[in-house]
Design a protein around this motif. Structure first.
Motif, PDB file in Angstrom:
ATOM      1  N   UNK A   1       0.852  -1.075  -0.217  1.00  0.00           N
ATOM      2  CA  UNK A   1       0.048   0.033   0.098  1.00  0.00           C
ATOM      3  C   UNK A   1       0.868   1.296   0.010  1.00  0.00           C
ATOM      4  N   UNK A   2       0.560   2.150  -1.101  1.00  0.00           N
ATOM      5  CA  UNK A   2       1.267   3.452  -1.103  1.00  0.00           C
ATOM      6  C   UNK A   2      -0.004   4.510  -0.535  1.00  0.00           C
ATOM      7  N   UNK A   3       0.389   5.132   0.525  1.00  0.00           N
ATOM      8  CA  UNK A   3      -0.611   5.995   1.088  1.00  0.00           C
ATOM      9  C   UNK A   3      -0.109   7.477   1.016  1.00  0.00           C
ATOM     10  N   UNK A   4      -1.122   8.421   0.745  1.00  0.00           N
ATOM     11  CA  UNK A   4      -0.885   9.571   0.773  1.00  0.00           C
ATOM     12  C   UNK A   4      -1.519  10.296   1.978  1.00  0.00           C
ATOM     13  N   UNK A   5      -0.666  11.183   2.537  1.00  0.00           N
ATOM     14  CA  UNK A   5      -1.089  11.818   3.962  1.00  0.00           C
ATOM     15  C   UNK A   5      -0.278  13.196   4.025  1.00  0.00           C
ATOM     16  N   UNK A   6      -1.233  13.883   4.451  1.00  0.00           N
ATOM     17  CA  UNK A   6      -0.462  15.312   4.917  1.00  0.00           C
ATOM     18  C   UNK A   6       0.239  15.370   6.141  1.00  0.00           C
ATOM     19  N   UNK A   7      -0.067  14.507   7.068  1.00  0.00           N
ATOM     20  CA  UNK A   7       0.943  14.320   8.123  1.00  0.00           C
ATOM     21  C   UNK A   7       1.293  12.922   8.048  1.00  0.00           C
ATOM     22  N   UNK A   8       2.455  12.300   7.299  1.00  0.00           N
ATOM     23  CA  UNK A   8       2.812  11.225   7.167  1.00  0.00           C
ATOM     24  C   UNK A   8       3.169  10.496   8.717  1.00  0.00           C
ATOM     25  N   UNK A   9       3.765  11.499   9.550  1.00  0.00           N
ATOM     26  CA  UNK A   9       4.236  10.846  10.831  1.00  0.00           C
ATOM     27  C   UNK A   9       3.220  10.409  11.870  1.00  0.00           C
ATOM     28  N   UNK A  10       1.752  10.460  11.130  1.00  0.00           N
ATOM     29  CA  UNK A  10       0.543   9.901  11.884  1.00  0.00           C
ATOM     30  C   UNK A  10       0.330   8.454  11.607  1.00  0.00           C
ATOM     31  N   UNK A  11       1.008   7.947  10.562  1.00  0.00           N
ATOM     32  CA  UNK A  11       1.032   6.607  10.163  1.00  0.00           C
ATOM     33  C   UNK A  11       2.195   5.848  10.454  1.00  0.00           C
ATOM     34  N   UNK A  12       1.970   4.623  11.358  1.00  0.00           N
ATOM     35  CA  UNK A  12       3.230   4.204  11.837  1.00  0.00           C
ATOM     36  C   UNK A  12       3.763   3.168  10.823  1.00  0.00           C
ATOM     37  N   UNK A  13       5.202   2.979  10.888  1.00  0.00           N
ATOM     38  CA  UNK A  13       6.011   2.216   9.474  1.00  0.00           C
ATOM     39  C   UNK A  13       5.461   0.865   9.845  1.00  0.00           C
ATOM     40  N   UNK A  14       5.444   0.421   8.608  1.00  0.00           N
ATOM     41  CA  UNK A  14       4.917  -1.224   8.678  1.00  0.00           C
ATOM     42  C   UNK A  14       5.402  -1.846   7.365  1.00  0.00           C
ATOM     43  N   UNK A  15       5.640  -3.039   7.249  1.00  0.00           N
ATOM     44  CA  UNK A  15       6.150  -3.885   6.076  1.00  0.00           C
ATOM     45  C   UNK A  15       5.169  -3.791   4.806  1.00  0.00           C
ATOM     46  N   UNK A  16       5.536  -3.207   3.881  1.00  0.00           N
ATOM     47  CA  UNK A  16       4.511  -3.239   2.642  1.00  0.00           C
ATOM     48  C   UNK A  16       3.820  -1.813   2.798  1.00  0.00           C
ATOM     49  N   UNK A  17       4.296  -1.066   3.666  1.00  0.00           N
ATOM     50  CA  UNK A  17       3.473   0.417   3.504  1.00  0.00           C
ATOM     51  C   UNK A  17       4.578   1.718   2.965  1.00  0.00           C
ATOM     52  N   UNK A  18       4.183   2.245   2.067  1.00  0.00           N
ATOM     53  CA  UNK A  18       4.792   3.383   1.573  1.00  0.00           C
ATOM     54  C   UNK A  18       4.207   4.395   1.722  1.00  0.00           C
ATOM     55  N   UNK A  19       4.510   5.475   2.627  1.00  0.00           N
ATOM     56  CA  UNK A  19       3.691   6.749   2.743  1.00  0.00           C
ATOM     57  C   UNK A  19       4.391   7.870   2.154  1.00  0.00           C
ATOM     58  N   UNK A  20       3.557   8.464   1.106  1.00  0.00           N
ATOM     59  CA  UNK A  20       3.758   9.658   0.392  1.00  0.00           C
ATOM     60  C   UNK A  20       3.221  10.969   1.211  1.00  0.00           C
TER      61      UNK A  20
END
Length: 203
Positions: free
Chosen positions: A27-46
């Motif tokens: 999953x690649x997730x777009x977030x205005x505040x990426x630090x609110x999403x905890x790092x996880x395997x398979x996750x790419x935060x934009x």
């Protein structure tokens, strides 16, 4: 699958994210505040805003499908329609066809599936948000993409139960349903064409 997720920091979005990763999706997730999403395997935060076309395109790049769970609250300007406009434009440009979006029962031809008090609420305090969802659905229908619009009932933070009604039968009335159950249904649509270009309810 490789999924672009928009609205990942909201209640339903977090459930889609957690369950999607647990199911083995990338999953690649777009977030205005990426630090609110905890790092996880398979996750790419934009880091970025759904109203920024360049950020949306970056999130979509290299993915197989997009899931849109954008939501608005309070007095802020609703983002559902404008955000979806940019998601659709990016998907068309990049050749990505599968789009699953979450709106709400009460939108479009599902108005009679919600109780009378909610119809009053829609006209009084939720008028801007419901109008944005109406426009969002129109944009998606006219996009030419392989879309499914999921319309849940009243959302709760309860656990996933697997006990919910879903489908296009207009007898399905808006009742309380957990965000976790909605996320379960949304993710099922990735590999199921039963509701292609349809608007199933979840309640």
């Amino acid at each position: 699958m490789r999924i672009a997720l928009f609205g990942a920091t909201g209640g339903t979005g977090r459930q889609v994210l957690a369950q999607g990763l647990a199911n083995g999706h990338q999953i690649r997730a777009l977030a205005r505040s990426p630090d609110t999403l905890a790092p996880a395997p398979g996750l790419d935060v934009i880091a970025g805003d759904v109203l920024d076309q360049a950020a949306v395109d970056t999130c979509l790049s290299g993915t197989d499908a997009a899931i849109c769970v954008l939501g608005s609250h309070g007095s802020a300007q609703p983002v559902e329609a404008e955000g979806s406009k940019r998601i659709i434009a990016g998907m068309q440009r990049l050749g990505i066809q599968r789009l699953i979006a979450v709106t709400s029962l009460g939108v479009g031809d599902s108005r009679d599936q919600v109780p009378g008090f909610f119809r009053v609420l829609m006209q009084l305090t939720l008028k801007k948000i419901m109008a944005a969802k109406e426009e969002q659905e129109r944009l998606i229908r006219d996009s030419g993409l392989d879309w499914t619009i999921v319309r849940p009932g009243g959302l709760t933070d309860g656990p996933a139960t697997g006990r919910y009604r879903s489908g296009i039968d207009k007898s399905i009335q808006a009742t309380r349903v957990s965000r976790a159950d909605v996320a379960d249904f949304v993710l099922q649509q990735l590999l199921d064409a039963r509701y292609l270009r349809q608007t199933p309810a979840v309640s």
